[in-house]
Design an enzyme around this catalytic site. Structure first.
Site, PDB file in Angstrom:
ATOM      1  N   ASP A  43     -16.430 -15.009  10.629  1.00  0.00           N
ATOM      2  CA  ASP A  43     -16.962 -15.817  11.731  1.00  0.00           C
ATOM      3  C   ASP A  43     -18.198 -15.175  12.348  1.00  0.00           C
ATOM      4  O   ASP A  43     -18.132 -14.065  12.880  1.00  0.00           O
ATOM      5  CB  ASP A  43     -15.871 -15.959  12.809  1.00  0.00           C
ATOM      6  CG  ASP A  43     -16.297 -16.847  13.968  1.00  0.00           C
ATOM      7  OD1 ASP A  43     -16.028 -18.058  13.902  1.00  0.00           O
ATOM      8  OD2 ASP A  43     -16.894 -16.339  14.937  1.00  0.00           O
ATOM      9  N   TYR A  48     -25.308 -14.484  17.627  1.00  0.00           N
ATOM     10  CA  TYR A  48     -24.877 -13.099  17.408  1.00  0.00           C
ATOM     11  C   TYR A  48     -26.006 -12.256  16.806  1.00  0.00           C
ATOM     12  O   TYR A  48     -25.948 -11.028  16.826  1.00  0.00           O
ATOM     13  CB  TYR A  48     -23.645 -13.002  16.496  1.00  0.00           C
ATOM     14  CG  TYR A  48     -22.397 -13.697  17.003  1.00  0.00           C
ATOM     15  CD1 TYR A  48     -22.310 -14.207  18.301  1.00  0.00           C
ATOM     16  CD2 TYR A  48     -21.277 -13.855  16.178  1.00  0.00           C
ATOM     17  CE1 TYR A  48     -21.165 -14.864  18.747  1.00  0.00           C
ATOM     18  CE2 TYR A  48     -20.128 -14.494  16.627  1.00  0.00           C
ATOM     19  CZ  TYR A  48     -20.085 -15.002  17.906  1.00  0.00           C
ATOM     20  OH  TYR A  48     -18.954 -15.641  18.343  1.00  0.00           O
ATOM     21  N   LYS A  77     -22.340 -20.949  14.015  1.00  0.00           N
ATOM     22  CA  LYS A  77     -22.334 -21.850  15.175  1.00  0.00           C
ATOM     23  C   LYS A  77     -23.730 -22.158  15.699  1.00  0.00           C
ATOM     24  O   LYS A  77     -24.634 -21.325  15.603  1.00  0.00           O
ATOM     25  CB  LYS A  77     -21.519 -21.226  16.324  1.00  0.00           C
ATOM     26  CG  LYS A  77     -20.206 -20.606  15.897  1.00  0.00           C
ATOM     27  CD  LYS A  77     -19.400 -20.042  17.037  1.00  0.00           C
ATOM     28  CE  LYS A  77     -18.251 -19.194  16.535  1.00  0.00           C
ATOM     29  NZ  LYS A  77     -18.595 -17.803  16.258  1.00  0.00           N
ATOM     30  N   HIS A 110     -21.359 -24.296  19.598  1.00  0.00           N
ATOM     31  CA  HIS A 110     -20.853 -23.070  20.234  1.00  0.00           C
ATOM     32  C   HIS A 110     -20.420 -23.274  21.694  1.00  0.00           C
ATOM     33  O   HIS A 110     -19.469 -22.651  22.160  1.00  0.00           O
ATOM     34  CB  HIS A 110     -21.953 -21.999  20.164  1.00  0.00           C
ATOM     35  CG  HIS A 110     -21.456 -20.601  20.191  1.00  0.00           C
ATOM     36  ND1 HIS A 110     -22.107 -19.564  19.582  1.00  0.00           N
ATOM     37  CD2 HIS A 110     -20.377 -20.036  20.780  1.00  0.00           C
ATOM     38  CE1 HIS A 110     -21.446 -18.441  19.783  1.00  0.00           C
ATOM     39  NE2 HIS A 110     -20.394 -18.702  20.511  1.00  0.00           N
TER      40      HIS A 110
HETATM   41  N1  LIG Z   1     -16.792 -19.022  20.226  1.00  0.00           N
HETATM   42  C1  LIG Z   1     -17.011 -18.115  21.143  1.00  0.00           C
HETATM   43  O1  LIG Z   1     -17.570 -18.388  22.219  1.00  0.00           O
HETATM   44  C2  LIG Z   1     -16.545 -16.706  20.897  1.00  0.00           C
HETATM   45  C3  LIG Z   1     -16.529 -15.782  21.956  1.00  0.00           C
HETATM   46  C4  LIG Z   1     -16.084 -14.487  21.696  1.00  0.00           C
HETATM   47  C5  LIG Z   1     -15.667 -14.143  20.406  1.00  0.00           C
HETATM   48  N2  LIG Z   1     -15.720 -15.051  19.390  1.00  0.00           N
HETATM   49  C6  LIG Z   1     -15.292 -14.707  17.993  1.00  0.00           C
HETATM   50  O2  LIG Z   1     -14.002 -14.099  18.036  1.00  0.00           O
HETATM   51  C7  LIG Z   1     -14.081 -12.800  17.439  1.00  0.00           C
HETATM   52  C8  LIG Z   1     -13.095 -11.867  18.093  1.00  0.00           C
HETATM   53  O3  LIG Z   1     -13.349 -11.750  19.491  1.00  0.00           O
HETATM   54  P1  LIG Z   1     -13.986 -10.453  20.174  1.00  0.00           P
HETATM   55  O4  LIG Z   1     -14.709  -9.681  19.152  1.00  0.00           O
HETATM   56  O5  LIG Z   1     -14.745 -10.885  21.361  1.00  0.00           O
HETATM   57  O6  LIG Z   1     -12.737  -9.655  20.739  1.00  0.00           O
HETATM   58  P2  LIG Z   1     -11.311  -9.133  20.222  1.00  0.00           P
HETATM   59  O7  LIG Z   1     -11.155  -9.379  18.775  1.00  0.00           O
HETATM   60  O8  LIG Z   1     -10.297  -9.640  21.180  1.00  0.00           O
HETATM   61  O9  LIG Z   1     -11.427  -7.563  20.516  1.00  0.00           O
HETATM   62  C9  LIG Z   1     -12.297  -6.749  19.818  1.00  0.00           C
HETATM   63  C10 LIG Z   1     -12.181  -5.348  20.440  1.00  0.00           C
HETATM   64  O10 LIG Z   1     -10.899  -4.789  20.176  1.00  0.00           O
HETATM   65  C11 LIG Z   1     -11.021  -3.557  19.503  1.00  0.00           C
HETATM   66  N3  LIG Z   1      -9.946  -3.525  18.496  1.00  0.00           N
HETATM   67  C12 LIG Z   1      -9.814  -4.341  17.421  1.00  0.00           C
HETATM   68  N4  LIG Z   1      -8.669  -4.076  16.773  1.00  0.00           N
HETATM   69  C13 LIG Z   1      -8.060  -3.090  17.445  1.00  0.00           C
HETATM   70  C14 LIG Z   1      -6.832  -2.398  17.259  1.00  0.00           C
HETATM   71  N5  LIG Z   1      -6.021  -2.702  16.258  1.00  0.00           N
HETATM   72  N6  LIG Z   1      -6.501  -1.414  18.143  1.00  0.00           N
HETATM   73  C15 LIG Z   1      -7.328  -1.113  19.184  1.00  0.00           C
HETATM   74  N7  LIG Z   1      -8.498  -1.734  19.410  1.00  0.00           N
HETATM   75  C16 LIG Z   1      -8.862  -2.723  18.549  1.00  0.00           C
HETATM   76  C17 LIG Z   1     -12.399  -3.549  18.891  1.00  0.00           C
HETATM   77  O11 LIG Z   1     -12.935  -2.245  18.861  1.00  0.00           O
HETATM   78  P3  LIG Z   1     -13.577  -1.587  17.508  1.00  0.00           P
HETATM   79  O12 LIG Z   1     -14.566  -2.573  16.942  1.00  0.00           O
HETATM   80  O13 LIG Z   1     -14.218  -0.333  18.005  1.00  0.00           O
HETATM   81  O14 LIG Z   1     -12.416  -1.337  16.609  1.00  0.00           O
HETATM   82  C18 LIG Z   1     -13.187  -4.404  19.892  1.00  0.00           C
HETATM   83  O15 LIG Z   1     -13.621  -3.602  20.972  1.00  0.00           O
HETATM   84  C19 LIG Z   1     -15.552 -12.417  17.628  1.00  0.00           C
HETATM   85  O16 LIG Z   1     -15.966 -11.337  16.810  1.00  0.00           O
HETATM   86  C20 LIG Z   1     -16.242 -13.714  17.344  1.00  0.00           C
HETATM   87  O17 LIG Z   1     -16.335 -13.944  15.953  1.00  0.00           O
HETATM   88  C21 LIG Z   1     -16.148 -16.316  19.628  1.00  0.00           C
END
Ligand SMILES: NC(=O)c1ccc[n+]([C@@H]2O[C@H](COP(=O)([O-])OP(=O)(O)OC[C@H]3O[C@@H](n4cnc5c(N)ncnc54)[C@H](OP(=O)(O)O)[C@@H]3O)[C@@H](O)[C@H]2O)c1
Length: 287
Positions: A43, A48, A77, A110
């Site tokens: 994704d 981004y 997106k 988005h």
């Molecule tokens: N449509 C939208 O508006 C929107 C908004 C936000 C996100 N997204 C999508 O959703 C995806 C995921 O959301 P997100 O990246 O915001 O947040 P998330 O997946 O909830 O959290 C990511 C964070 O958690 C840490 N992490 C991951 N696995 C872990 C584990 N097993 N133990 C401890 N820490 C861990 C990562 O650190 P490290 O990288 O240092 O491991 C990073 O800081 C995004 O990458 C994006 O593709 C979409």
């Protein structure tokens, strides 16, 4: 990998890898490692700024024979600045070029602002032309999803929204099931907010299954029949987050997690006036 079938028959993996906030210099390697570990849903988004590098990671995985293009499910997106018919047409072509792909598996609006109906017409055309397999929206509240789905000819296949233990969207899921729009969870870990990774309730559940908090959260989303995206730049965490298909949370543990719901975004509300004002300033390029 568990999959779900979208309302147009397209099959989508239930667990995905997101590249939001991964710096350009680290993205190709992260995407390559994620595919090597087993992720098939990737994704990204125009905003981004790492579509090119996402494409490079994909290209490397394909050229090394880890996967074929057909094995992968790539999402990108449309940002608010392109929310019009002409804008969407142009940016879809641009994303294809940046990613180095001849089709996108899922293309999403988005944010729920701007000429989303015009953008949607361009997306439906792209889908008919075969350059986009599935189309959907993101950050639409249920009311907006209902309005939009009711007024367009081709209804969205997916709505990607924030879903995590603090903001569980249980009623939203019921509405989306009624309209046959698949929910996809972004920020399943709430990016660690409210001390998610050390939460004692989640940690205690994890102990029973010899699993970590991250694994419990992703498993909970899988058992709710949601698609979930997890992001990490560390291969050991990517592997940890992927190892969730060998256990099942009991009904009681699922119910215990339900009680953690705060029913409030861990980030921001897309309808909050201040937030909408900030997006509008960005769209109109005013300070
Ligand atoms: N449509 C939208 O508006 C929107 C908004 C936000 C996100 N997204 C999508 O959703 C995806 C995921 O959301 P997100 O990246 O915001 O947040 P998330 O997946 O909830 O959290 C990511 C964070 O958690 C840490 N992490 C991951 N696995 C872990 C584990 N097993 N133990 C401890 N820490 C861990 C990562 O650190 P490290 O990288 O240092 O491991 C990073 O800081 C995004 O990458 C994006 O593709 C979409």
């Amino acid at each position: 990998m568990e999959t779900i079938t979208l309302n147009n028959g397209v099959i989508m993996p239930k667990l995905g890898f997101g590249v939001y906030q991964i710096p350009q210099a680290e993205t190709a390697e992260a995407v390559y490692q994620a595919i090597k570990i087993g992720y098939r849903l990737i994704d990204t988004a125009d905003i981004y700024g790492n579509e090119v590098q996402t494409g490079e990671g994909i290209k490397r995985a394909i050229s090394e024979g880890l996967v074929t293009r057909k094995d992968l499910f790539v999402t990108t997106k449309l940002f608010i600045l392109q929310a019009s018919e002409a804008g969407a047409k142009k940016t879809i072509a641009q994303s294809l070029e940046r990613l180095g792909l001849d089709y996108i598996d899922l293309y999403l609006i988005h944010q729920p602002y701007g000429d989303i109906y015009g953008a949607w017409r361009a997306m439906v055309s792209a889908q008919k032309a075969g350059v986009v397999r599935a189309i959907g929206v993101s950050n639409f509240k249920s009311a907006k999803m209902i309005e939009f789905s009711s007024l367009v000819d081709v209804k969205p296949q997916v709505n990607q929204i924030e879903i995590n233990p603090w903001y569980q969207r249980i009623e939203d899921q019921e509405w989306h099931e009624k309209y046959d729009v698949q929910l996809e969870a972004w920020a399943p870990f709430a990016e660690g907010r409210h001390d998610l990774f050390t939460n004692p309730t989640l940690a205690n559940i994890g102990k029973k299954y010899d699993k970590t908090v991250g694994q419990v959260v992703l498993r909970w989303l899988m058992q709710r029949n949601l698609v979930a995206l997890a992001k990490s730049v560390r291969p050991e965490r990517m592997a940890e987050n992927f190892a969730i298909f060998d256990f099942e949370l009991s009904k009681e543990d699922m119910e215990t997690i339900t009680k953690l719901n705060q029913n409030e975004s861990a980030f921001f509300d897309h309808d909050a006036p201040k937030q909408v004002e900030a997006f509008m300033k960005r769209m109109l390029n005013v300070k």
